[in-house]
Structure formats: C-alpha cells, structure tokens
Design a protein around this motif. Structure first.
Motif, PDB file in Angstrom:
ATOM      1  N   LYS A   1      28.147  56.290  -0.753  1.00 20.97           N
ATOM      2  CA  LYS A   1      27.795  56.175   0.658  1.00 20.97           C
ATOM      3  C   LYS A   1      28.929  56.649   1.548  1.00 20.97           C
ATOM      4  O   LYS A   1      30.101  56.369   1.301  1.00 20.97           O
ATOM      5  CB  LYS A   1      27.454  54.708   0.979  1.00 20.97           C
ATOM      6  CG  LYS A   1      27.046  54.461   2.429  1.00 20.97           C
ATOM      7  CD  LYS A   1      25.785  55.202   2.794  1.00 20.97           C
ATOM      8  CE  LYS A   1      25.398  54.965   4.252  1.00 20.97           C
ATOM      9  NZ  LYS A   1      24.251  55.797   4.665  1.00 20.97           N
TER      10      LYS A   1
ATOM     11  N   ASP B   1      25.866  66.114   7.736  1.00 19.34           N
ATOM     12  CA  ASP B   1      25.100  65.223   6.860  1.00 19.34           C
ATOM     13  C   ASP B   1      24.455  64.136   7.708  1.00 19.34           C
ATOM     14  O   ASP B   1      25.147  63.256   8.221  1.00 19.34           O
ATOM     15  CB  ASP B   1      26.029  64.608   5.806  1.00 19.34           C
ATOM     16  CG  ASP B   1      25.299  63.733   4.802  1.00 19.34           C
ATOM     17  OD1 ASP B   1      24.082  63.525   4.957  1.00 19.34           O
ATOM     18  OD2 ASP B   1      25.950  63.244   3.860  1.00 19.34           O
TER      19      ASP B   1
ATOM     20  N   GLU C   1      22.897  61.724   6.783  1.00 21.68           N
ATOM     21  CA  GLU C   1      22.947  60.424   6.113  1.00 21.68           C
ATOM     22  C   GLU C   1      24.268  59.691   6.346  1.00 21.68           C
ATOM     23  O   GLU C   1      24.419  58.531   5.944  1.00 21.68           O
ATOM     24  CB  GLU C   1      22.728  60.605   4.609  1.00 21.68           C
ATOM     25  CG  GLU C   1      21.353  61.150   4.238  1.00 21.68           C
ATOM     26  CD  GLU C   1      20.229  60.243   4.721  1.00 21.68           C
ATOM     27  OE1 GLU C   1      20.322  59.017   4.503  1.00 21.68           O
ATOM     28  OE2 GLU C   1      19.270  60.769   5.320  1.00 21.68           O
TER      29      GLU C   1
ATOM     30  N   ASP D   1      26.678  57.371   8.068  1.00 13.70           N
ATOM     31  CA  ASP D   1      26.573  56.291   9.055  1.00 13.70           C
ATOM     32  C   ASP D   1      27.698  56.459  10.075  1.00 13.70           C
ATOM     33  O   ASP D   1      28.879  56.329   9.734  1.00 13.70           O
ATOM     34  CB  ASP D   1      26.690  54.926   8.374  1.00 13.70           C
ATOM     35  CG  ASP D   1      25.377  54.472   7.769  1.00 13.70           C
ATOM     36  OD1 ASP D   1      24.434  55.295   7.698  1.00 13.70           O
ATOM     37  OD2 ASP D   1      25.283  53.306   7.347  1.00 13.70           O
TER      38      ASP D   1
END
Length: 226
Positions: A2, A44, A46, A48
C-alpha cells in the motif's frame, strides 16, 4: 504494498510577501497545492493522499476545492507548530497498516512522476529513498571567525522531496522528541542509526518560496501547457 503520500503545506507566506499563504497562490489557473496533489494522483490513483495544512485553513481550502472544481481524493489532517509535528500528525493519521509513504513539500508542484515512482520502489527495497540532485555551483564553507574554505561539490547533494520510507520504520523514527537538527524527514530517519538511500531527483523540482520562484513557476506552467 500500500502506498501513501503526505503532502505538507503549513507555510504562512511571509517570504512571499503575500496575504495568502504561498501554497494557495495560483499558477496555471489553479492553486499550487492542487498541482502538487494532481501529480501524485496522475501517477497512481490508488495512492492515499494526506494533505497536512493548518486547521484554521480547512474551510478556506474546501472553498477553493469547490471554486476550482478540484476532485482529486485526499484526506485533510491538521498541521502542527513545526514541520516535524505536521509530518507526525500525517503519519499518525495512517494507523498501523504496512506500506510505503512519500513525504513531499506542498509547494513542489513540478516533481517528476518518474521520481515519485522510483522513490516508492527503492523505499520498498531499501527502507528509504531520498530524492537529491547534483550541485552545479562551487561551494565554500564559512567558519565562525569569518573565513571561508573551498569544498569539493562532488561530495555534496541538494536534497529535495519526495522522501519515501517504509511506513513502520518512519513511524518509529517519529516517536522521538523533536530535535533542532531535524531539518527534514531523512534526518529524523538517520537519528535511528539507519542509513538513507539516495535516488536522483529532477532539477526542475522547484520549491516555491519567493516571488521570483512564483514568477518562474508561472512560466514553467505556461511552457508545459504549450
């Protein structure tokens, strides 16, 4: 693994001579911070994104997002009394999930997406990745008695952001009390006795802090749009 990005923007605009903090000033038709967030999102979607600004600016920022129809997803976190405290607040907002986190100056909107990607990859491998560039000018070291001495520039680098780390390691590093020599995230990381890994940054990764910087940034945006 992540990925997270903490965008730190707690400046007051003192050096800019502006009533509005520099991170909210416009270049290329929208505030500097929006350009910065957009680069990470472009790389990206994705990632956060965590934006750390003074809590007193939350409503102002939300109004700007509405005014400019800014849709890049991000979470607001209140800043602290120093950059160290602001970054710590950003890290604390993530929780204990494993991953990598890039820490980036909000007023560096020209970071190359390739540098960001490389920083994540190298941080996964080595625990850290600090963007740096070579010096072009000669440098001299000043002493307290007013003398100066030549220094070989090949042994020095200019440090930029992003500075990217394994999340668990940088969170541990930020558990210590703030010290005077903590000038960036790399120095906090090094305080644990860990070596930082350097990666090439991009020379155009300008940190906008003065009216001259803002003028040059506007030129760069116009050039890019053409």
């Amino acid at each position: 693994m992540k990925r997270y990005a903490i965008i730190v923007a707690g400046g007051s605009g003192t050096r800019m001579g502006s009533a509005i903090p520099k991170q909210y000033l416009e270049i290329g038709g929208m505030p500097i911070l929006m350009h910065t967030l957009s680069v990470f999102n472009f790389l990206d979607t994705e990632i956060d994104l965590i934006l750390v600004i003074p809590e007193s600016d939350f409503t102002f920022w939300e109004n700007l997002c509405s005014q400019f129809d800014f849709k890049v997803p991000h979470k607001l976190v209140k800043g602290g009394n120093s950059r160290f405290q602001s970054v710590k607040n950003g890290l604390d907002s993530i929780g204990d999930i494993k991953g990598t986190v890039a820490i980036h100056d909000g007023v560096r909107p020209f970071v190359n997406p390739k540098v960001i990607e490389e920083s994540f990859l190298k941080a996964e491998e080595f625990g850290s990745a600090i963007a740096v560039v070579d010096l072009k000018d000669s440098i001299r070291k000043l002493t307290e008695d007013g003398k100066s001495f030549f220094q070989d520039r090949q042994y020095f680098r200019l440090v930029q952001t992003p500075q990217t780390f394994l999340l668990d390691k940088i969170k541990k590093a930020y558990e210590v009390p703030e010290l005077k020599h903590f000038t960036d995230d790399a120095t906090v990381f090094e305080h644990q006795g860990w070596q930082v890994f350097l990666i090439p940054g991009n020379p155009g990764n300008l940190k906008i802090t003065s009216p001259e910087d803002l003028e040059y940034a506007s030129f760069l945006i116009q050039k890019k749009n053409k």
